[in-house]
Design a protein around this motif. Structure first.
Motif, PDB file in Angstrom:
ATOM      1  N   ARG A   1      27.297  70.684  76.212  1.00  9.48           N
ATOM      2  CA  ARG A   1      27.919  72.000  76.294  1.00  9.48           C
ATOM      3  C   ARG A   1      26.981  73.086  75.776  1.00  9.48           C
ATOM      4  N   ALA A   2      26.259  72.778  74.687  1.00 10.89           N
ATOM      5  CA  ALA A   2      25.339  73.761  74.132  1.00 10.89           C
ATOM      6  C   ALA A   2      24.211  74.066  75.110  1.00 10.89           C
ATOM      7  N   ARG A   3      23.653  73.028  75.742  1.00  3.41           N
ATOM      8  CA  ARG A   3      22.589  73.254  76.728  1.00  3.41           C
ATOM      9  C   ARG A   3      23.120  74.028  77.920  1.00  3.41           C
ATOM     10  N   ARG A   4      24.331  73.721  78.334  1.00  2.00           N
ATOM     11  CA  ARG A   4      24.929  74.427  79.473  1.00  2.00           C
ATOM     12  C   ARG A   4      25.154  75.890  79.141  1.00  2.00           C
ATOM     13  N   SER A   5      25.665  76.176  77.936  1.00  2.00           N
ATOM     14  CA  SER A   5      25.890  77.559  77.531  1.00  2.00           C
ATOM     15  C   SER A   5      24.575  78.329  77.429  1.00  2.00           C
ATOM     16  N   THR A   6      23.535  77.667  76.891  1.00  2.00           N
ATOM     17  CA  THR A   6      22.235  78.323  76.787  1.00  2.00           C
ATOM     18  C   THR A   6      21.669  78.646  78.161  1.00  2.00           C
ATOM     19  N   ALA A   7      21.808  77.694  79.093  1.00  2.00           N
ATOM     20  CA  ALA A   7      21.296  77.926  80.447  1.00  2.00           C
ATOM     21  C   ALA A   7      22.041  79.064  81.138  1.00  2.00           C
ATOM     22  N   ILE A   8      23.362  79.107  80.989  1.00  2.00           N
ATOM     23  CA  ILE A   8      24.148  80.169  81.613  1.00  2.00           C
ATOM     24  C   ILE A   8      23.781  81.519  81.013  1.00  2.00           C
ATOM     25  N   ALA A   9      23.635  81.563  79.678  1.00  2.00           N
ATOM     26  CA  ALA A   9      23.274  82.819  79.024  1.00  2.00           C
ATOM     27  C   ALA A   9      21.900  83.293  79.482  1.00  2.00           C
ATOM     28  N   GLY A  10      20.937  82.370  79.590  1.00  2.00           N
ATOM     29  CA  GLY A  10      19.597  82.756  80.034  1.00  2.00           C
ATOM     30  C   GLY A  10      19.578  83.249  81.468  1.00  2.00           C
TER      31      GLY A  10
ATOM     32  N   SER B   1      22.129  84.476  83.249  1.00  2.00           N
ATOM     33  CA  SER B   1      22.845  85.751  83.377  1.00  2.00           C
ATOM     34  C   SER B   1      22.013  86.905  82.835  1.00  2.00           C
ATOM     35  N   SER B   2      21.276  86.662  81.749  1.00  2.00           N
ATOM     36  CA  SER B   2      20.426  87.716  81.196  1.00  2.00           C
ATOM     37  C   SER B   2      19.298  88.074  82.154  1.00  2.00           C
ATOM     38  N   LEU B   3      18.691  87.064  82.749  1.00  2.00           N
ATOM     39  CA  LEU B   3      17.612  87.319  83.709  1.00  2.00           C
ATOM     40  C   LEU B   3      18.130  88.064  84.932  1.00  2.00           C
ATOM     41  N   VAL B   4      19.327  87.684  85.408  1.00  2.00           N
ATOM     42  CA  VAL B   4      19.902  88.375  86.568  1.00  2.00           C
ATOM     43  C   VAL B   4      20.189  89.831  86.243  1.00  2.00           C
ATOM     44  N   LEU B   5      20.784  90.070  85.069  1.00  2.00           N
ATOM     45  CA  LEU B   5      21.075  91.446  84.673  1.00  2.00           C
ATOM     46  C   LEU B   5      19.794  92.251  84.513  1.00  2.00           C
ATOM     47  N   LEU B   6      18.757  91.648  83.899  1.00  2.00           N
ATOM     48  CA  LEU B   6      17.487  92.345  83.728  1.00  2.00           C
ATOM     49  C   LEU B   6      16.855  92.664  85.073  1.00  2.00           C
ATOM     50  N   ALA B   7      16.934  91.721  85.992  1.00  2.00           N
ATOM     51  CA  ALA B   7      16.370  91.959  87.329  1.00  2.00           C
ATOM     52  C   ALA B   7      17.098  93.089  88.037  1.00  2.00           C
ATOM     53  N   LEU B   8      18.428  93.127  87.914  1.00 11.18           N
ATOM     54  CA  LEU B   8      19.193  94.205  88.544  1.00 11.18           C
ATOM     55  C   LEU B   8      18.831  95.563  87.947  1.00 11.18           C
ATOM     56  N   VAL B   9      18.657  95.602  86.623  1.00  9.22           N
ATOM     57  CA  VAL B   9      18.282  96.865  85.980  1.00  9.22           C
ATOM     58  C   VAL B   9      16.898  97.311  86.440  1.00  9.22           C
TER      59      VAL B   9
END
Length: 287
Positions: free
Chosen positions: A24-33, A35-43
């Motif tokens: 679960r921790a690895r899954r949460s870390t991957a999702i957070a990473g 989503s952050s990259l997608v948001l940064l790319a959109l910005v």
């Protein structure tokens, strides 16, 4: 427990739970990473596609201009650091003195309590920039003998006077949070009022107010840049002078990044101290 070695071994159920939590921790870390990259790319795409971005990039984010201004701005930042360190020591001493004055008991200490209360009320009500103007421009204009005329000294004095009023209230809250039974127990053991304050009350009070106290010093670190209004060549003033040469605002961005680089470590230290003392998370208070 293993029969062969006599050492404790986790059960199969415990191993399964541990593996599930790690997954679960690895899954949460991957999702957070992701989503952050997608948001940064959109910005980046959104900002980069605007018509005015090339002009903004040249004016505010010119790497070559920022590299040229970095040594000058960093030299000015060293003045900010020195002002902050010296003022921090004086603020702690003066603020703690005011807090003790406000907590003194007995009618004989009434004038001290009134002075401390009036001081904190006045300087918490005055804007810091106004105090800097009054001291930095007003006192040297009086041309009094024996008083220094350096703007950096009066700018630092304004920081000390203003921040001492806030720090005094932080210390006072910590002192008054100590239960009266602590004082009574100390006095029953033969300690004087001064010894009780020094060895029993203050150590507990300082520990309790450490997170908000560190937050005040984070603000002090940033507000030390306000002395630039007096003409002192600190990081902000140096950036202003560099900008005046070609009206490129990249030196201001460099100064901002340097201030952030100084503030973040102290902010993380504040968060660590707060978590260690139970200020964040479970909602518990300091024990």
């Amino acid at each position: 427990m293993s029969e062969a070695t006599g050492e404790w071994q986790p059960s199969a159920l415990q191993l399964e739970r541990t593996a599930y939590r790690r997954g679960r921790a690895r899954r949460s870390t991957a999702i957070a990473g992701i989503s952050s990259l997608v948001l940064l790319a959109l910005v980046v795409i959104g900002v980069g596609s605007t018509p005015g971005w090339p002009r903004v990039r040249e004016t505010f984010f010119n790497f070559h201009r920022g590299w040229e201004a970095l040594p000058v701005v960093a030299q000015g930042l060293w003045l900010n650091v020195r002002v902050m360190l010296i003022c921090a020591v004086l603020i702690v001493i003066f603020g703690l003195t005011l807090a003790i004055m406000r907590t003194l008991r007995g009618p004989i200490f009434f004038p001290l309590r009134v002075f401390a209360a009036a001081y904190t009320d006045v300087f918490r009500g005055l804007p810091l920039l106004l105090v800097i103007f009054l001291l930095g421009f007003g006192v040297p204009a009086l041309q009094l003998r024996g008083l220094p005329n350096q703007a950096v000294i009066w700018g630092g004095a304004a920081l000390v006077l203003t921040y001492s009023s806030y720090v005094a209230e932080v210390f006072r809250a910590g002192i008054e949070s100590i239960h009266p039974s602590q004082r009574a127990a100390a006095r029953s053991l033969g300690l004087s009022y001064r010894q009780t304050l020094r060895f029993v009350v203050l150590p507990q009070a300082v520990r309790r107010v450490m997170p908000p106290l560190l937050n005040d010093f984070v603000s002090l670190q940033k507000d030390s840049g306000l002395i630039a209004v007096l003409g002192v060549i600190d990081a902000i003033r140096a950036a202003q002078l560099e900008t005046a040469e070609d009206f490129n605002f990249t030196p201001y961005v460099v100064a901002g990044l340097l201030f952030v680089a100084l503030t973040i470590p102290l902010t993380r230290l504040t968060d660590w101290v707060a978590r260690r003392q139970g200020w964040y998370g479970g909602g518990g208070g300091v024990v």
